[in-house]
Motif scaffolding. Structure first.
Motif, PDB file in Angstrom:
ATOM      1  N   HIS A 182       0.834  -1.207   0.000  1.00 30.60           N
ATOM      2  CA  HIS A 182       0.000   0.000   0.000  1.00 30.60           C
ATOM      3  C   HIS A 182       0.869   1.258   0.000  1.00 30.60           C
ATOM      4  N   ALA A 199       2.425   1.707  -3.439  1.00 30.93           N
ATOM      5  CA  ALA A 199       1.389   2.152  -4.380  1.00 30.93           C
ATOM      6  C   ALA A 199       1.093   3.640  -4.197  1.00 30.93           C
ATOM      7  N   LYS A 200       1.063   4.091  -2.938  1.00 39.00           N
ATOM      8  CA  LYS A 200       0.819   5.510  -2.656  1.00 39.00           C
ATOM      9  C   LYS A 200       1.953   6.370  -3.220  1.00 39.00           C
ATOM     10  N   GLU A 230       3.968   5.582  -5.732  1.00 33.66           N
ATOM     11  CA  GLU A 230       3.885   5.543  -7.198  1.00 33.66           C
ATOM     12  C   GLU A 230       2.777   6.450  -7.716  1.00 33.66           C
ATOM     13  N   SER A 231       1.668   6.530  -6.988  1.00 33.74           N
ATOM     14  CA  SER A 231       0.569   7.391  -7.426  1.00 33.74           C
ATOM     15  C   SER A 231       0.971   8.859  -7.374  1.00 33.74           C
ATOM     16  N   VAL A 238       2.720   9.586 -10.634  1.00 32.27           N
ATOM     17  CA  VAL A 238       1.773   9.775 -11.738  1.00 32.27           C
ATOM     18  C   VAL A 238       1.142  11.154 -11.633  1.00 32.27           C
ATOM     19  N   LEU A 239       0.774  11.536 -10.408  1.00 34.52           N
ATOM     20  CA  LEU A 239       0.191  12.862 -10.175  1.00 34.52           C
ATOM     21  C   LEU A 239       1.135  13.940 -10.673  1.00 34.52           C
TER      22      LEU A 239
END
Length: 194
Positions: A132, A135-136, A138-139, A142-143
């Motif tokens: 988790h 993933a946070k 990596e997001s 992307v942002l």
């Protein structure tokens, strides 16, 4: 979970460092404007437990110095999140006290760290939570990529200018304020649903 062991002690130590300005170099208030505020908010996205798990994760594949750990975390987030030395180094000390990592001989004068058997075991126990956290991170990357698109930059700039110009009027009628609020709320809903 052992990773929470001594958490309160670390928090108290970190609070003392905050009060006395002992962050080890990086000042969160160095960044100006909206970018700095965004970075400060992102600093709070990850608690000390998250940082410790990330440290264990990176040390599971290679020995590393504190600076290398900072850079590894920054790389996953594509520069959108960079933990300060004041976050990394106290957590390294705590992980060493807990017996999850140990210092090793390094080519340079910097202290390098490696995972112990207990550290590997703790990492296995925490795999779901670690997934988790990564993933946070990596997001955030992307942002950052999407936020840097020229069309997005232009649209955000135009939006801020229009809003600041309108809100800067001293004789703004309440009806206009309510219309602005409704427009902002509707835009947020439209973006969330798109």
């Amino acid at each position: 979970m052992r990773i929470h062991h001594l958490h309160h002690r670390l928090c108290a130590k970190h609070e003392r460092h905050e009060r006395h300005g002992l962050h080890g170099g990086h000042n969160h208030h160095e960044h100006g404007g909206m970018e700095g505020k965004g970075r400060m908010r992102r600093e709070r996205m990850f608690d000390a437990n998250d940082i410790r798990l990330l440290i264990l994760h990176f040390l599971s594949s290679n020995n590393a110095h504190g600076y290398e750990l900072i850079k590894s975390i920054e790389a996953i987030a594509k520069g959108e999140y960079v933990p300060s030395p004041g976050i990394i180094y106290p957590n390294l000390s705590l992980l060493e006290e807990m017996g999850l990592i140990t210092a090793v001989q390094s080519d340079s004068s910097k202290k390098a760290w490696t995972l112990t058997t207990e550290g590997h075991a703790e990492l296995v126990l925490q795999q779901d939570h670690l997934g988790h956290i990564i993933a946070k991170l990596e997001s955030l990357g992307v942002l950052g990529d999407n936020r840097r698109l020229p069309e997005i930059q232009r649209a955000i700039h135009n939006f801020k200018m229009a809003l600041n110009t309108k809100l800067g009027q001293s004789d703004l009628p309440k009806e206009t304020l309510y219309k602005i609020i409704d427009t902002l709320d509707q835009a947020a809903k439209d973006i969330e649903r798109s």
